[in-house]
Motif scaffolding. Sequence first.
Motif, PDB file in Angstrom:
ATOM      1  N   SER A  40       1.123  -1.399   0.103  1.00 27.78           N
ATOM      2  CA  SER A  40      -0.340  -0.194  -0.315  1.00 27.78           C
ATOM      3  C   SER A  40       1.034   1.664  -0.066  1.00 27.78           C
ATOM      4  CB  SER A  40      -1.104  -0.196   1.458  1.00 27.78           C
ATOM      5  OG  SER A  40      -1.559   1.463   1.611  1.00 27.78           O
ATOM      6  N   ARG A  41       1.297   1.514   0.901  1.00 28.22           N
ATOM      7  CA  ARG A  41       3.046   2.396   1.342  1.00 28.22           C
ATOM      8  C   ARG A  41       3.551   2.635  -0.299  1.00 28.22           C
ATOM      9  NH1 ARG A  41       5.965   0.750   5.999  1.00 28.22           N
ATOM     10  NH2 ARG A  41       7.269  -0.304   4.175  1.00 28.22           N
ATOM     11  N   ASN A  42       4.820   1.366  -1.111  1.00 28.75           N
ATOM     12  CA  ASN A  42       4.974   1.694  -2.012  1.00 28.75           C
ATOM     13  C   ASN A  42       3.300   1.875  -3.348  1.00 28.75           C
ATOM     14  OD1 ASN A  42       6.863   0.266  -1.117  1.00 28.75           O
ATOM     15  ND2 ASN A  42       6.918  -1.870  -1.976  1.00 28.75           N
ATOM     16  N   MET A  43       2.419   1.423  -3.184  1.00 27.94           N
ATOM     17  CA  MET A  43       1.805   2.070  -4.245  1.00 27.94           C
ATOM     18  C   MET A  43       1.236   3.766  -3.715  1.00 27.94           C
ATOM     19  SD  MET A  43      -1.305  -1.446  -4.753  1.00 27.94           S
ATOM     20  CE  MET A  43      -1.751   0.358  -6.614  1.00 27.94           C
ATOM     21  N   TYR A  44       1.191   3.841  -3.058  1.00 28.81           N
ATOM     22  CA  TYR A  44       1.197   5.675  -2.865  1.00 28.81           C
ATOM     23  C   TYR A  44       2.124   6.634  -3.387  1.00 28.81           C
ATOM     24  CZ  TYR A  44       0.526   9.582   0.872  1.00 28.81           C
ATOM     25  OH  TYR A  44       0.030  10.711   0.889  1.00 28.81           O
ATOM     26  N   HIS A  45       3.132   5.399  -2.970  1.00 30.28           N
ATOM     27  CA  HIS A  45       4.360   6.609  -3.423  1.00 30.28           C
ATOM     28  C   HIS A  45       4.448   6.440  -5.280  1.00 30.28           C
ATOM     29  CE1 HIS A  45       6.453   6.214   0.471  1.00 30.28           C
ATOM     30  NE2 HIS A  45       6.335   7.409   0.567  1.00 30.28           N
ATOM     31  N   SER A  46       4.112   5.683  -5.601  1.00 28.03           N
ATOM     32  CA  SER A  46       4.462   5.050  -7.566  1.00 28.03           C
ATOM     33  C   SER A  46       3.069   6.127  -7.471  1.00 28.03           C
ATOM     34  CB  SER A  46       3.894   4.039  -7.706  1.00 28.03           C
ATOM     35  OG  SER A  46       4.041   4.122  -8.737  1.00 28.03           O
ATOM     36  N   LYS A  47       2.024   6.300  -7.274  1.00 30.73           N
ATOM     37  CA  LYS A  47       1.603   7.491  -7.404  1.00 30.73           C
ATOM     38  C   LYS A  47       2.480   8.479  -7.654  1.00 30.73           C
ATOM     39  CE  LYS A  47      -3.095   5.046  -6.851  1.00 30.73           C
ATOM     40  NZ  LYS A  47      -4.073   5.472  -5.572  1.00 30.73           N
ATOM     41  N   ILE A  48       2.431   9.487  -6.373  1.00 32.53           N
ATOM     42  CA  ILE A  48       3.065  10.201  -6.340  1.00 32.53           C
ATOM     43  C   ILE A  48       4.665  10.482  -7.150  1.00 32.53           C
ATOM     44  CG2 ILE A  48       4.670  11.596  -4.681  1.00 32.53           C
ATOM     45  CD1 ILE A  48       3.299  11.514  -1.775  1.00 32.53           C
ATOM     46  N   ASN A  53      -0.881  17.521   3.438  1.00 34.72           N
ATOM     47  CA  ASN A  53      -1.669  18.556   4.327  1.00 34.72           C
ATOM     48  C   ASN A  53      -3.263  17.243   4.596  1.00 34.72           C
ATOM     49  OD1 ASN A  53      -3.176  19.743   5.781  1.00 34.72           O
ATOM     50  ND2 ASN A  53      -3.937  21.372   4.312  1.00 34.72           N
ATOM     51  N   LYS A  54      -3.497  16.875   5.883  1.00 33.56           N
ATOM     52  CA  LYS A  54      -4.281  16.260   6.835  1.00 33.56           C
ATOM     53  C   LYS A  54      -4.488  14.497   5.406  1.00 33.56           C
ATOM     54  CE  LYS A  54      -6.834  19.555   8.325  1.00 33.56           C
ATOM     55  NZ  LYS A  54      -7.617  20.942   8.226  1.00 33.56           N
ATOM     56  N   GLY A  55      -3.003  14.174   5.368  1.00 36.24           N
ATOM     57  CA  GLY A  55      -3.235  13.045   4.043  1.00 36.24           C
ATOM     58  C   GLY A  55      -3.495  13.566   3.429  1.00 36.24           C
ATOM     59  N   LYS A  56      -3.542  14.392   2.474  1.00 41.09           N
ATOM     60  CA  LYS A  56      -3.434  14.653   0.752  1.00 41.09           C
ATOM     61  C   LYS A  56      -2.657  15.111   0.590  1.00 41.09           C
ATOM     62  CE  LYS A  56      -8.733  15.105   1.111  1.00 41.09           C
ATOM     63  NZ  LYS A  56      -9.883  15.169   0.766  1.00 41.09           N
ATOM     64  N   TYR A  57      -1.384  15.469  -0.642  1.00 42.90           N
ATOM     65  CA  TYR A  57      -1.150  15.933  -0.917  1.00 42.90           C
ATOM     66  C   TYR A  57      -0.820  16.411  -2.757  1.00 42.90           C
ATOM     67  CZ  TYR A  57      -0.190  11.865  -4.374  1.00 42.90           C
ATOM     68  OH  TYR A  57      -0.806  11.158  -5.403  1.00 42.90           O
ATOM     69  N   SER A  58       0.155  17.718  -2.579  1.00 45.29           N
ATOM     70  CA  SER A  58      -0.285  18.059  -4.350  1.00 45.29           C
ATOM     71  C   SER A  58       0.949  18.206  -4.583  1.00 45.29           C
ATOM     72  CB  SER A  58      -0.880  19.727  -4.231  1.00 45.29           C
ATOM     73  OG  SER A  58      -0.241  20.582  -2.834  1.00 45.29           O
ATOM     74  N   ILE A  59       1.369  18.357  -5.482  1.00 48.34           N
ATOM     75  CA  ILE A  59       2.906  18.613  -6.273  1.00 48.34           C
ATOM     76  C   ILE A  59       2.525  19.635  -6.967  1.00 48.34           C
ATOM     77  CG2 ILE A  59       4.293  16.835  -7.564  1.00 48.34           C
ATOM     78  CD1 ILE A  59       3.429  14.984  -6.606  1.00 48.34           C
ATOM     79  N   ASP A  60       3.881  20.798  -7.167  1.00 49.73           N
ATOM     80  CA  ASP A  60       4.441  21.909  -8.025  1.00 49.73           C
ATOM     81  C   ASP A  60       5.458  21.921  -8.723  1.00 49.73           C
ATOM     82  OD1 ASP A  60       3.461  24.219  -9.772  1.00 49.73           O
ATOM     83  OD2 ASP A  60       4.216  25.135  -7.790  1.00 49.73           O
ATOM     84  N   CYS A  61       6.097  21.873  -9.668  1.00 49.34           N
ATOM     85  CA  CYS A  61       7.399  21.883 -10.006  1.00 49.34           C
ATOM     86  C   CYS A  61       7.095  23.035 -10.301  1.00 49.34           C
ATOM     87  CB  CYS A  61       7.783  20.480 -10.544  1.00 49.34           C
ATOM     88  SG  CYS A  61       6.804  20.320 -12.121  1.00 49.34           S
TER      89      CYS A  61
END
Length: 184
Positions: A20-28, A161-169
């Motif tokens: 589950s953790r690996n899939m979460y990171h994979s999405k990120i 933030n509260k389990g959700k994430y956003s990405i900017d680059c």
Amino acid sequence: MKKYIFGSIFACIFLCCGTSRNMYHSKIYDKIYNCQGIDIKLLNQESKQPNYVKIQMDNVNKLIQWDYLDKLDYSKKNDTIYILEMDGIQGDFFFTVWNKNDTLSYTNESGKLMQTEQRLFTKYMMKLVSDWNIPEIRKEEKINKVNLPEEIIYATKITFNKGKYSIDCFTFNDFFNLKRDGVD
């Protein structure tokens, strides 16, 4: 028999949580490289790209396989992670990921991708990225741009933030000021 059942249940829970953790990171990771304009699916395909592009893609693949976010001490509830990544035209690769608690750096200067304790980017550059001060970075790249070789740096910010994430680059040209950065 109870030990066997307990052991099996423990192993299943452990493996499922890790997956589950690996899939979460994979999405990120997918979202990071999508933000940077890199198609992760193409990394695994044989392409007719120049050799240095293949080396850079190989480095990105290795970083993802090493699951660098899993190695970084961060909180999914409230944290910000910053990443600086530079791919040289000769196949050299510099990657630093950090937050307020931890910093990890990877390079292939020795010929193979490995973790290093060496500072790969200047303190000033990392401070500007930590402040997400894009106007000052744009100013620096004009005034103190490294001309030869001209190298592009990818900056990424992951905000949790509260389990959700956003990405900017964004990308910028490498810069260096000997008086300020030479003592780093």
